[in-house]
Design an enzyme around this catalytic site. Structure first.
Site, PDB file in Angstrom:
ATOM      1  N   ARG A  67       0.847  -1.198   0.000  1.00  0.00           N
ATOM      2  CA  ARG A  67       0.000   0.000   0.000  1.00  0.00           C
ATOM      3  C   ARG A  67       0.882   1.248   0.000  1.00  0.00           C
ATOM      4  NH1 ARG A  67      -2.538  -4.009   2.814  1.00  0.00           N
ATOM      5  NH2 ARG A  67      -4.812  -4.143   2.815  1.00  0.00           N
ATOM      6  N   HIS A  70      -0.148   3.266   4.738  1.00  0.00           N
ATOM      7  CA  HIS A  70      -0.724   2.201   5.573  1.00  0.00           C
ATOM      8  C   HIS A  70      -0.213   0.825   5.135  1.00  0.00           C
ATOM      9  CE1 HIS A  70      -3.823   4.793   7.541  1.00  0.00           C
ATOM     10  NE2 HIS A  70      -3.728   5.463   6.418  1.00  0.00           N
ATOM     11  N   ARG A 107      -8.663  -3.980   9.806  1.00  0.00           N
ATOM     12  CA  ARG A 107      -7.204  -3.903   9.609  1.00  0.00           C
ATOM     13  C   ARG A 107      -6.689  -2.625  10.282  1.00  0.00           C
ATOM     14  NH1 ARG A 107      -3.427  -1.716   5.959  1.00  0.00           N
ATOM     15  NH2 ARG A 107      -1.523  -2.946   5.837  1.00  0.00           N
ATOM     16  N   ASN A 143      -9.117   6.453  11.187  1.00  0.00           N
ATOM     17  CA  ASN A 143      -7.824   6.547  11.859  1.00  0.00           C
ATOM     18  C   ASN A 143      -8.031   6.594  13.367  1.00  0.00           C
ATOM     19  OD1 ASN A 143      -6.176   6.591   9.575  1.00  0.00           O
ATOM     20  ND2 ASN A 143      -6.123   8.823   9.452  1.00  0.00           N
ATOM     21  N   PHE A 156      -3.061  15.538  -0.987  1.00  0.00           N
ATOM     22  CA  PHE A 156      -2.645  14.278  -0.358  1.00  0.00           C
ATOM     23  C   PHE A 156      -1.326  13.741  -0.934  1.00  0.00           C
ATOM     24  CE2 PHE A 156      -3.121   9.634   0.588  1.00  0.00           C
ATOM     25  CZ  PHE A 156      -3.119   9.723   1.958  1.00  0.00           C
ATOM     26  N   HIS A 334     -12.526   0.835   1.209  1.00  0.00           N
ATOM     27  CA  HIS A 334     -12.879   1.997   0.398  1.00  0.00           C
ATOM     28  C   HIS A 334     -13.978   2.798   1.113  1.00  0.00           C
ATOM     29  CE1 HIS A 334     -13.957   4.654  -2.674  1.00  0.00           C
ATOM     30  NE2 HIS A 334     -13.998   3.858  -3.714  1.00  0.00           N
ATOM     31  N   ARG A 353     -11.050  11.044  -1.557  1.00  0.00           N
ATOM     32  CA  ARG A 353     -10.814   9.648  -1.163  1.00  0.00           C
ATOM     33  C   ARG A 353     -11.716   8.717  -1.963  1.00  0.00           C
ATOM     34  NH1 ARG A 353     -11.479   8.523   4.937  1.00  0.00           N
ATOM     35  NH2 ARG A 353     -10.220   6.679   4.535  1.00  0.00           N
ATOM     36  N   TYR A 357      -9.296   5.105  -3.637  1.00  0.00           N
ATOM     37  CA  TYR A 357      -9.123   3.747  -3.108  1.00  0.00           C
ATOM     38  C   TYR A 357      -9.281   2.666  -4.176  1.00  0.00           C
ATOM     39  CZ  TYR A 357      -8.662   5.704   1.533  1.00  0.00           C
ATOM     40  OH  TYR A 357      -8.195   6.404   2.621  1.00  0.00           O
ATOM     41  N   ARG A 364      -2.437  -2.368  -7.104  1.00  0.00           N
ATOM     42  CA  ARG A 364      -1.960  -3.188  -5.986  1.00  0.00           C
ATOM     43  C   ARG A 364      -2.457  -4.626  -6.091  1.00  0.00           C
ATOM     44  NH1 ARG A 364      -2.839  -4.595  -0.699  1.00  0.00           N
ATOM     45  NH2 ARG A 364      -4.981  -3.844  -0.564  1.00  0.00           N
TER      46      ARG A 364
HETATM   47 FE1  HDE Z   1      -6.412   6.858   3.119  1.00  0.00          FE
HETATM   48  N1  HDE Z   1      -5.601   5.781   1.597  1.00  0.00           N
HETATM   49  N2  HDE Z   1      -6.336   8.503   1.986  1.00  0.00           N
HETATM   50  N3  HDE Z   1      -6.995   7.996   4.683  1.00  0.00           N
HETATM   51  N4  HDE Z   1      -6.396   5.263   4.273  1.00  0.00           N
HETATM   52  C1  HDE Z   1      -5.257   4.485   1.648  1.00  0.00           C
HETATM   53  O1  HDE Z   1      -5.803   2.928  -0.022  1.00  0.00           O
HETATM   54  C2  HDE Z   1      -6.206   8.527   0.642  1.00  0.00           C
HETATM   55  C3  HDE Z   1      -7.204   9.342   4.688  1.00  0.00           C
HETATM   56  C4  HDE Z   1      -6.904   5.172   5.535  1.00  0.00           C
HETATM   57  O2  HDE Z   1      -5.983  -1.091   5.935  1.00  0.00           O
HETATM   58  C5  HDE Z   1      -4.881   3.945   0.300  1.00  0.00           C
HETATM   59  O3  HDE Z   1      -5.908   0.684  -0.129  1.00  0.00           O
HETATM   60  C6  HDE Z   1      -6.401   9.854   0.144  1.00  0.00           C
HETATM   61  C7  HDE Z   1      -7.933   9.745   5.840  1.00  0.00           C
HETATM   62  C8  HDE Z   1      -6.695   3.847   6.052  1.00  0.00           C
HETATM   63  O4  HDE Z   1      -6.076  -1.287   3.759  1.00  0.00           O
HETATM   64  C9  HDE Z   1      -5.093   5.131  -0.636  1.00  0.00           C
HETATM   65  C10 HDE Z   1      -6.629  10.634   1.246  1.00  0.00           C
HETATM   66  C11 HDE Z   1      -8.153   8.605   6.550  1.00  0.00           C
HETATM   67  C12 HDE Z   1      -6.049   3.152   5.041  1.00  0.00           C
HETATM   68  C13 HDE Z   1      -5.552   6.207   0.314  1.00  0.00           C
HETATM   69  C14 HDE Z   1      -6.582   9.784   2.389  1.00  0.00           C
HETATM   70  C15 HDE Z   1      -7.555   7.529   5.814  1.00  0.00           C
HETATM   71  C16 HDE Z   1      -5.885   4.052   3.950  1.00  0.00           C
HETATM   72  C17 HDE Z   1      -3.560   3.257   0.259  1.00  0.00           C
HETATM   73  C18 HDE Z   1      -6.860  12.117   1.312  1.00  0.00           C
HETATM   74  C19 HDE Z   1      -8.877   8.456   7.881  1.00  0.00           C
HETATM   75  C20 HDE Z   1      -5.586   1.708   5.086  1.00  0.00           C
HETATM   76  C21 HDE Z   1      -3.844   1.783   0.138  1.00  0.00           C
HETATM   77  C22 HDE Z   1      -7.838  12.596   0.459  1.00  0.00           C
HETATM   78  C23 HDE Z   1     -10.259   8.809   7.817  1.00  0.00           C
HETATM   79  C24 HDE Z   1      -6.675   0.778   4.671  1.00  0.00           C
HETATM   80  C25 HDE Z   1      -5.264   1.686  -0.002  1.00  0.00           C
HETATM   81  C26 HDE Z   1      -6.206  -0.639   4.799  1.00  0.00           C
HETATM   82  C27 HDE Z   1      -5.310   3.709   2.728  1.00  0.00           C
HETATM   83  C28 HDE Z   1      -5.889   7.428  -0.131  1.00  0.00           C
HETATM   84  C29 HDE Z   1      -6.730  10.273   3.708  1.00  0.00           C
HETATM   85  C30 HDE Z   1      -7.580   6.178   6.302  1.00  0.00           C
HETATM   86  C31 HDE Z   1      -3.918   5.531  -1.479  1.00  0.00           C
HETATM   87  C32 HDE Z   1      -6.331  10.258  -1.293  1.00  0.00           C
HETATM   88  C33 HDE Z   1      -8.404  11.161   6.185  1.00  0.00           C
HETATM   89  C34 HDE Z   1      -7.093   3.316   7.427  1.00  0.00           C
HETATM   90  O5  HDE Z   1      -6.089   4.855  -1.572  1.00  0.00           O
END
Ligand code: HDE
Length: 666
Positions: A67, A70, A107, A143, A156, A334, A353, A357, A364
């Site tokens: 990833r 994360h 996770r 989070n 981001f 997602h 977001r 995802y 991936r």
């Molecule tokens: Fe994520 N984030 N994120 N994120 N995020 C990913 O998706 C992204 C954000 C969070 O255990 C990616 O499958 C953008 C906030 C978790 O598989 C990706 C933005 C929060 C996980 C991605 C954010 C999160 C991810 C990387 C800003 C809390 C792990 C791999 C707009 C609310 C999920 C994947 C797991 C993972 C994009 C910001 C939580 C790249 C574009 C805010 C828990 O898609």
């Protein structure tokens, strides 16, 4: 433990236990698996060795991209149980039907480090939950902190580039203590609130079982009548919210890089199932503008004293995965996986977001069929006209794969909303097409200040120490000074102390935002404290009194505490009482509390280290010393806070100390 998801996953299990012929992937039994096919015993390997080629080719392709953020995580299965129907707020089936138990997969993760990085780094933790509901998968991808660094998704990639290891030398791993991260923070002052959380003890959790989860964004709940409420999601750990101390976290990173992963795995194996209550903060639509912050701004929380958290159900994790790669690594979350009754808000971070995802899973997980990977499949039937693509596992029967059709009676057919079809909330939007930020998003400092004001003094000290550590590691004086200038908007005293510690000037003008508002719910000092499932080291210095040791061990076990007996060498006293670790194989950092039993006047150096390190980390320490003067030359005093002298107090007082956890006034 059986539920729809476990039943579904069972079909895919391939168990090598028991007697099985070793075969190729084509099912061919092989007579040999140790030697490749050669032209003569000392000759070259032959092209026709299909077994060698198949085995090696598969091995060559075992890795998939990690990833992008994360990357390091751990997952577990469980279930969610609703306490009472929320039909007043939502029509989501799993939130309105308390008689249903919904399977979940969770996770947890760190953000910055790669798959092989350490668990106990200073970082945000991911807390992603997949609810396998009867109406499709609902993912709450949150989070362990309620706000985020940026307000708009378009930043981001910049944020992640800044926090990840620097591109020229790929340093540092699993750490934000470097120039590009702090440069980004100082140049993007909307990060002020989040960086306060990031420098607080929340960023070094004691355990995944002991951290809160937050959906961060504002979402919408919609009931059967079409009425909407804005909502924020919370997970509240039944064990309370607890952290490590920084020195301890760094040492654990070396002693046991898998500290959190192992903690979760072992707790579940032992039946100490981790639990969280689901909480909702609800704001009726008409109150959207009733607050001194914009509810669409993801750098803002809703103070719990203003918008109470309604506890609505409980999640229990009760099963470890059978295979880490198949389940944890291939899980695809997602925030756009929603069910009827749950919808989005216009939070610009959430909106971005919703694109990212699925996009990232395509590379991936290697194509558009990742929803067919067992861990990702819904437990309800799914039908549509999407076909083919890499790794297609489904045999779609029939002539038609388009809508509308007459050859198949127009099946599969859309379902009207009143019969469970998803319909987007019909929000009225009126605006100019514009690239910009709403003025209501421009207050960067009030809640950073609110957070700092709300912390206990020991927590504030940890924040100061963390800023000093992180900025002290930066090389550029300009970056350090800019970061202090940011703090100067939040708290003058904080900026002053950090500036002093890292050797940069404090800005002349005091720009501190003036507010003494507090939200007690933000302080971990007000959390739940329980002894349950904590780890106690029983360290022996010389031969112990075995009957007394047995009695103490039993008392600890009765309180659901885990214990390890530690001595110079592995040994056993009787069938149940064993020395399981030596001074070398373990470390005081890995335990929540330490009990030292000494029958000698001289405390050996490693035992002294157990005592002093435990004392330094504010953890409960029980001493049963045959010689009351054995510690006279140490800085640990028998009567210090959280130090229990078992010569004159009962072991129960130590157990109370274990529940308390830390003795900050030591
Ligand atoms: Fe994520 N984030 N994120 N994120 N995020 C990913 O998706 C992204 C954000 C969070 O255990 C990616 O499958 C953008 C906030 C978790 O598989 C990706 C933005 C929060 C996980 C991605 C954010 C999160 C991810 C990387 C800003 C809390 C792990 C791999 C707009 C609310 C999920 C994947 C797991 C993972 C994009 C910001 C939580 C790249 C574009 C805010 C828990 O898609």
């Amino acid at each position: 433990m059986e539920n729809k998801k476990t039943e579904q996953l069972k079909q895919y299990i391939n168990d090598n236990q028991g007697k099985h012929a070793l075969t190729t992937n084509q099912g061919l039994k092989m007579a040999q698996d140790e030697f490749s096919l050669k032209a003569g015993l000392r000759g070259p390997t032959l092209m026709e060795d299909f077994h060698f080629r198949e085995k090696m080719t598969h091995f060559d392709h075992e890795r998939i991209p990690e990833r992008i953020v994360h990357a390091r995580g751990v997952g577990a299965h469980g279930f969610f149980q609703l306490y009472e129907s929320l039909e007043a707020y939502t029509k989501a089936d799993f939130l309105t039907n308390p008689s249903k138990t919904t399977p979940v997969f969770v996770r947890f993760s760190t953000v910055q480090g790669s798959r092989g990085s350490n668990d106990t780094v200073r970082d945000v933790r991911g807390f992603a939950t997949k609810f396998y509901t009867d109406e499709g998968n609902y993912d709450l991808v949150g989070n362990n902190m309620p706000v985020f660094f940026i307000q708009d998704a378009i930043k981001f990639p910049d944020f992640v580039h800044a926090v990840k290891p620097e591109p020229h030398n790929e340093i540092p791993q699993g750490a934000s203590a470097h120039d590009t991260f702090w440069d980004f923070i100082a140049q993007n002052p909307e990060s002020a609130h989040m960086v306060m959380w990031h420098m607080s003890d929340r960023a070094i959790p004691r355990s995944y079982r002991m951290m809160e989860g937050f959906g961060v964004h504002t979402f919408r709940l919609i009931n059967d009548e079409g009425q909407a409420h804005f909502v924020k999601f919370h997970w509240k750990p039944v064990l309370g919210v607890h952290s490590l101390v920084w020195d301890e976290a760094q040492k654990i990173a070396g002693k046991n890089p898998d500290f959190h992963r192992q903690d979760l795995y072992e707790a579940i194996e032992k039946g100490d199932y981790p639990e969280w209550e689901l909480g909702l903060q609800l704001i009726p639509e008409e109150k959207e503008h009733a607050f001194d912050f914009d509810i669409l701004d993801p750098t803002k929380l809703w103070p719990e004293e203003e918008v109470p958290v309604k506890i609505v159900g409980k999640m229990t994790l009760n099963r470890n995965v059978d295979n880490f790669f198949a389940e944890t690594e291939q899980a695809a979350f997602h925030p756009g996986h929603v069910v009827p009754g749950i919808d989005f808000s216009n939070d610009p971070l959430l909106q971005g977001r919703l694109f990212s995802y699925t996009d990232t899973q395509l590379s991936r997980l290697g194509g558009p069929n990742f929803h067919q990977i067992p861990i990702n499949q819904p437990v309800c039937p799914f039908h549509n006209n999407q076909r083919e693509g890499m790794h297609q596992m489904t045999i779609h029967r029939g002539q038609t794969s388009y809508h509308r059709n007459s050859l198949n009676d127009n099946q599969p057919a859309p379902v009207p909303a009143e019969h469970g079809g998803y319909e987007h909330y019909q929000e009225k939007i009126d605006g100019q097409k514009i690239r910009g930020r709403s003025d209501s998003f421009l207050d960067f400092y009030s809640q950073a200040k609110l957070f700092f004001n709300s912390l206990a003094s020991f927590e504030q000290q940890h924040v100061k120490d963390a800023f000093s550590f992180e900025l002290g590691k930066c090389k550029s004086d300009m970056v350090k000074a800019n970061a202090v200038a940011l703090l100067n908007h939040i708290d003058r005293q904080l900026a002053q102390e950090v500036a002093d510690n890292i050797g940069v000037p404090l800005p002349k003008e005091n720009l501190e935002i003036q507010s003494d508002k507090k939200s007690p719910a933000l302080s971990m000092a007000n959390t739940i404290c329980k002894p349950d499932s904590k780890n106690v080291a029983i360290v022996l210095n010389g031969k112990p009194n075995v009957p007394l040791l047995s009695e103490w061990v039993q008392t600890l076990a009765n309180q659901r505490l885990n214990y390890s007996i530690i001595d110079k060498k592995i040994s056993r006293f009787d069938d149940s009482l064993k020395v399981t670790d030596t001074y070398d194989t373990t470390d005081p950092c890995l335990f929540d509390a330490v009990l030292v039993i000494s029958s000698e006047s001289l405390i050996q150096t490693p035992v002294l280290e157990f005592i002093e390190t435990t004392f330094k980390h504010y953890k409960p320490l029980a001493l049963a010393l045959s010689d009351p003067h054995a510690l006279d030359s140490s800085r640990v005093k028998l009567e210090g806070a959280g130090v229990f002298n078992l010569s004159d107090s009962a072991i129960e007082s130590f157990i109370k100390g274990i529940a308390q956890g830390r003795f900050w006034d030591r």
